[in-house]
Structure formats: C-alpha cells, structure tokens
Scaffold this active site. Structure first.
Site, PDB file in Angstrom:
ATOM      1  N   SER A 155      51.096  43.042  47.545  1.00  0.00           N
ATOM      2  CA  SER A 155      52.336  43.202  48.315  1.00  0.00           C
ATOM      3  C   SER A 155      52.267  42.393  49.606  1.00  0.00           C
ATOM      4  O   SER A 155      53.282  41.850  50.070  1.00  0.00           O
ATOM      5  CB  SER A 155      52.579  44.681  48.633  1.00  0.00           C
ATOM      6  OG  SER A 155      52.990  45.378  47.481  1.00  0.00           O
ATOM      7  N   PRO A 201      35.402  36.189  42.006  1.00  0.00           N
ATOM      8  CA  PRO A 201      34.830  37.138  42.965  1.00  0.00           C
ATOM      9  C   PRO A 201      35.153  36.819  44.418  1.00  0.00           C
ATOM     10  O   PRO A 201      35.328  37.722  45.237  1.00  0.00           O
ATOM     11  CB  PRO A 201      33.326  37.051  42.682  1.00  0.00           C
ATOM     12  CG  PRO A 201      33.248  36.679  41.232  1.00  0.00           C
ATOM     13  CD  PRO A 201      34.405  35.754  41.011  1.00  0.00           C
ATOM     14  N   GLU A 203      48.547  39.999  40.321  1.00  0.00           N
ATOM     15  CA  GLU A 203      49.506  38.890  40.344  1.00  0.00           C
ATOM     16  C   GLU A 203      50.177  38.731  41.711  1.00  0.00           C
ATOM     17  O   GLU A 203      51.371  38.459  41.814  1.00  0.00           O
ATOM     18  CB  GLU A 203      50.541  39.050  39.231  1.00  0.00           C
ATOM     19  CG  GLU A 203      49.904  38.955  37.849  1.00  0.00           C
ATOM     20  CD  GLU A 203      50.906  38.809  36.752  1.00  0.00           C
ATOM     21  OE1 GLU A 203      51.825  37.982  36.890  1.00  0.00           O
ATOM     22  OE2 GLU A 203      50.768  39.505  35.736  1.00  0.00           O
TER      23      GLU A 203
END
Length: 408
Positions: free
Chosen positions: A391, A132, A388
């Site tokens: 940008s 979180p 993952e």
C-alpha cells in the site's frame, strides 16, 4: 472502444453465476481443510480444469473482454469462495500476464499453453521477481542474466523469493538484471522451461494467510536457457537498453522495466481479489448480525453494528467501482494518468483489511475462532496490502503520478 458501464451483460452474468456456483459448491467446502494443510489444493485445481475454469481459453476470454470486466468479475467470485484456493487457481495468471506483456506472439503461443496443461494433466506456472533484498526496491535486484553469444544462451544466477508456485511450476518466468548500470531499467524477463537444470525450490514459506497457495524461494544456479526464451527477443531488448542509456545520459523520462509492466497490468485484478474477500466477510457478518440475539433483539438493531455494516458495504462498492474503472481503462488503451490502477489496488486492499477486521468484531468471540470463516478471511486479507506492490508503494506511485515529482 466499449462504453463504461456498471451493468454486466447477459453473457457476463451467466459466467458470473457459473463461477459463483463453483466457488460455493467446490471451493468453500474445501477452504478450511486446505488452509490447515497448507498445501496446494491439486484436487480443486483439477476440478476447475475439468469444468473449464482453469484453462487458457477461459482466461483469454475474460482477459480480452472488451468491457474490461471479465477478469475482475472472475477474480471477485473465486476469491469470494476462498482466497488461498482461488490464488492457487489463478496464480498461474501472473506468469501468463508477464508473457503477454513482454513476449512475442510466438512466445505467447508456445509457453502460455504449457503453463496450464490440460484437464488430464494440470500444470501451474510461477512469476519470479522479488528477491531477499529486492522487494519493493526492484533496483536492488541481484539475479543476473549473462548472454553466451557463442551458444545463443542466457545464463541465470540468483535467488528469487515469495514466488507463487515457485519450484512446483512447469514454467517459471524470471526477471533478471542484464545491465547493472541501468538499475531497474536494465531488467529483462526470461522463460525457464520445464526440467531445466540448475533451477530448484528453496525454502517453502509457512504463511499467516492464503495458506493453500504455495509460496517459496526459487534458486537459480547456472541456469541456461535458449536465446529464444528472452521475452520480446534480443533485438527488442538491445533497442530498449540503448534508449535507456541515452535517456539516462540526458536525464530523460523513466523507462518501464519488465516486472513493472507485469504489475501494472495485474493491479486491478488484485483489487478485485480483495473485493471478493471483503464481500465474503461482509455477507457472513450481515447474516450473523440478523440472527444473533443479545438483550432480547438481533444485534443488527444496534446502531453500533448497523453502522459498521453500512460502512462495510459502502467501501466494498466503492472499491469495486475503482477496480472496474481501471480495468475498463486498461482494456481500452487509456493511460493511467492519475495512477488509476494503483488507486484501485490501494483502496480495495485496505478495504479488505478493514472489512474483515470489522466482521471479526461483529461476530465477537465466534469471529476469533476457526469455527467461523471470518477468522481465515481476516488472515487472508493482509496479503493484499503487501504483494504486487505494498500500500505504501501504491501511495508513492499515485503521489508521483499526480505531482510529477520524484517523491521518495
């Protein structure tokens, strides 16, 4: 070392066509239903297992393809079918890569088969890193792993979030802090075996896109795992932590942590997923533009539409080339000296967002409805610039790599 080539060999073409057929015949017809249901498409995963797509053997063959193109080719075709269902099929791979990147041969042989199960009893796995309060900022991770030397066990406590297959997985790979003074360098990865007491599913997220993929919190309350479940083993961990402490004192080079090693290995694969979604939306838009008539002619006769399609196809091809380059470099042991892995994910992710938005625009009002798949593809594409490594984080990685400076 395999030479870099843009031409797939005969075996790769055969696999590509096989995957494309599965995506077209099995995944696409089920895409709208499972997007609406927002549930794991177990029947589709079962079908993938029956034909050998959802299996350790298949992914191992693609992963160790000496050209490096096996995984990106597979990802592109499956995600061309549908991003949500495809992520349910390949989501286990991130946990498997985590074990491959950090585990011993014995751990790889023991745990990865249990992540997949078999065609008669399909299983999934989860990689649990984000928290979180610790997404891009991995140094803020709070999940702790404390070693109980008397019992040779590690005790894990904390909450993970945004975990694909979290809580429903047979095997969970959990990244935790073992040395609080070392920040992100004090992390290690652990296997949590099936039915381990103390691990539970928290909130399941209702998402904007990739809704057929299960995403949830994973809660760890005094989860005890054997010492053998520390990926890489304790001796290797102690050596790595000692080096990190020495370098921290000397202000030396950065030491990569367990989560970053996994993400570096998977970034080109995520780029390939984005290419698949972008290509799917482009193809729908191209077909629509050829057949939709306004003012007495197909709309593709208008430069405003034709030029958009030209830009879409150019961006997709460029993204694929960046993904293939990074994948070839990775399998052949070439260092990402210019952050080529991050480049591939960044460009492909942004391409997917742009191309799917253009596809919606070309279809006009139809593109905004769920009667046409580009609406779903546009929602799905948003995730590629987020998970993952956002940008923004990819740009930071690239800038730091090129400049050698600690850009913040």
């Amino acid at each position: 070392m395999a030479e870099f080539t843009m031409e797939l060999n005969d075996e790769q073409k055969e696999v590509r066509d096989w995957l494309h057929g599965f995506a077209a015949d099995v995944i696409r017809p089920a895409a709208a239903e499972w997007d609406e249901r927002e549930e794991t498409p177990w029947p589709v995963i079962q079908e993938a297992a029956k034909v050998g797509i959802y299996s350790l053997d298949f992914y191992a063959q693609q992963y160790f393809d000496p050209t490096g193109l096996g995984i990106p080719m597979a990802m592109e075709e499956l995600f061309w079918g549908d991003a949500g269902i495809a992520l349910s099929i390949v989501g286990t791979g991130l946990a498997a890569v985590g074990v491959l990147a950090n585990g011993t041969e014995e751990q790889i042989g023991t745990w990865i088969p249990q992540m997949y199960g078999d065609a008669n009893d399909v299983k999934v796995a989860a990689f649990c890193s984000s928290e979180p309060d610790a997404g891009s900022d991995v140094a803020s991770m709070r999940t702790r792993a404390v070693y109980d030397e008397a019992k040779d066990e590690w005790v894990l406590n904390g909450t993970k979030t945004w975990a694909t297959n979290g809580g429903i997985a047979n095997v969970h790979v959990v990244v935790a802090v073992v040395d609080t003074e070392l920040g992100s360098k004090g992390h290690a990865s652990f296997i949590v075996p099936p039915n381990t007491p103390g691990l539970s599913q928290g909130q399941k997220f209702k998402k904007h896109g990739i809704r057929a993929s299960h995403t949830a919190e994973v809660v760890l309350e005094d989860v005890r795992v054997p010492g053998s479940c520390l990926l890489g083993g304790k001796e290797k961990l102690d050596e790595r932590l000692a080096r990190a402490r020495e370098r921290a004192k000397a202000g030396g080079e950065r030491v990569k942590n367990a989560a970053m090693a996994t993400f570096e290995a998977s970034r080109p694969a995520v780029g390939a997923m984005a290419v698949g979604t972008a290509r799917a939306a482009y193809e729908v838009a191209l077909d629509y533009a050829k057949t939709r008539e306004q003012f007495g002619r197909p709309i593709i006769d208008n430069q405003g539409v034709a030029f958009q399609l030209a830009d879409m196809r150019t961006s997709i091809d460029a993204a694929r080339l960046l993904v293939w380059r990074a994948s070839w470099m990775a399998i052949n042991g070439k260092q990402f000296t210019a952050a080529e892995g991050s480049m591939s994910k960044l460009f492909a992710s942004e391409t997917a967002k742009t191309v799917t938005a253009q596809a919606v625009q070309i279809l006009g009002g139809n593109g905004y409805t769920r009667e046409y798949p580009v609406e779903r593809m546009h929602r799905d594409a948003a995730i590629y610039t987020i998970f993952e490594g956002t940008s923004e984080i990819q740009r930071l990685v690239i800038a730091r790599t090129l400049s050698g400076m600690p850009i913040r």
